[in-house]
Design a protein around this motif. Structure first.
Motif, PDB file in Angstrom:
ATOM      1  N   LEU A  50       0.819  -1.214   0.000  1.00 14.96           N
ATOM      2  CA  LEU A  50       0.000   0.000   0.000  1.00 14.96           C
ATOM      3  C   LEU A  50       0.853   1.264   0.000  1.00 14.96           C
ATOM      4  N   MET A  51       2.022   1.214   0.578  1.00 17.60           N
ATOM      5  CA  MET A  51       2.878   2.395   0.622  1.00 17.60           C
ATOM      6  C   MET A  51       3.376   2.786  -0.776  1.00 17.60           C
ATOM      7  N   THR A  52       3.212   1.899  -1.748  1.00 17.39           N
ATOM      8  CA  THR A  52       3.583   2.219  -3.132  1.00 17.39           C
ATOM      9  C   THR A  52       2.378   2.680  -3.944  1.00 17.39           C
ATOM     10  N   ALA A  53       1.202   2.687  -3.319  1.00 19.53           N
ATOM     11  CA  ALA A  53      -0.034   3.015  -4.031  1.00 19.53           C
ATOM     12  C   ALA A  53      -0.248   4.525  -4.140  1.00 19.53           C
ATOM     13  N   ASN A  54      -1.089   4.898  -5.093  1.00 16.54           N
ATOM     14  CA  ASN A  54      -1.534   6.279  -5.266  1.00 16.54           C
ATOM     15  C   ASN A  54      -3.049   6.282  -5.370  1.00 16.54           C
ATOM     16  N   LEU A  55      -3.665   7.267  -4.767  1.00 19.94           N
ATOM     17  CA  LEU A  55      -5.081   7.498  -4.970  1.00 19.94           C
ATOM     18  C   LEU A  55      -5.170   8.544  -6.076  1.00 19.94           C
ATOM     19  N   VAL A  56      -5.732   8.164  -7.208  1.00 20.56           N
ATOM     20  CA  VAL A  56      -5.827   9.040  -8.367  1.00 20.56           C
ATOM     21  C   VAL A  56      -7.257   9.574  -8.425  1.00 20.56           C
ATOM     22  N   VAL A  57      -7.398  10.859  -8.200  1.00 20.90           N
ATOM     23  CA  VAL A  57      -8.717  11.489  -8.172  1.00 20.90           C
ATOM     24  C   VAL A  57      -8.992  12.094  -9.541  1.00 20.90           C
ATOM     25  N   THR A  58     -10.127  11.703 -10.130  1.00 20.83           N
ATOM     26  CA  THR A  58     -10.513  12.201 -11.443  1.00 20.83           C
ATOM     27  C   THR A  58     -11.872  12.889 -11.374  1.00 20.83           C
TER      28      THR A  58
END
Length: 85
Positions: A50-58
């Motif tokens: 999870l520490m490599t994840a990104n939340l991409v908001v569109t």
């Protein structure tokens, strides 16, 4: 009110948000992204991944409004008396 979608990217894997949320502006979307990431990190999962994840908001057109790296949500408080290396 604009609708924002909070999609998670971990490496080449995507978890899409089909519903989104109506929020007043991009600042509110940033706050929601941070709260979402903190909630995800609070659940017992593979934290290293999870520490490599990104939340991409569109937005509704699919345009990226912001990207919130999960690692940015973690704060280290040096005043806790622990040595940080």
């Amino acid at each position: 009110m604009p609708r924002y979608f909070f999609n998670t990217r971990i490496g080449d894997d995507w978890v899409t948000d089909p519903d989104g949320a109506e929020l007043p502006d991009a600042d509110a979307a940033w706050e929601t992204a941070r709260d979402t990431v903190l909630a995800a990190l609070g659940v017992g999962r593979d934290q290293a991944r999870l520490m490599t994840a990104n939340l991409v908001v569109t937005d509704v057109e699919g345009e990226i409004v912001l990207e919130f790296p999960f690692a940015e949500a973690v704060e280290i408080d040096p005043d806790q008396g622990a040595t940080v290396h």
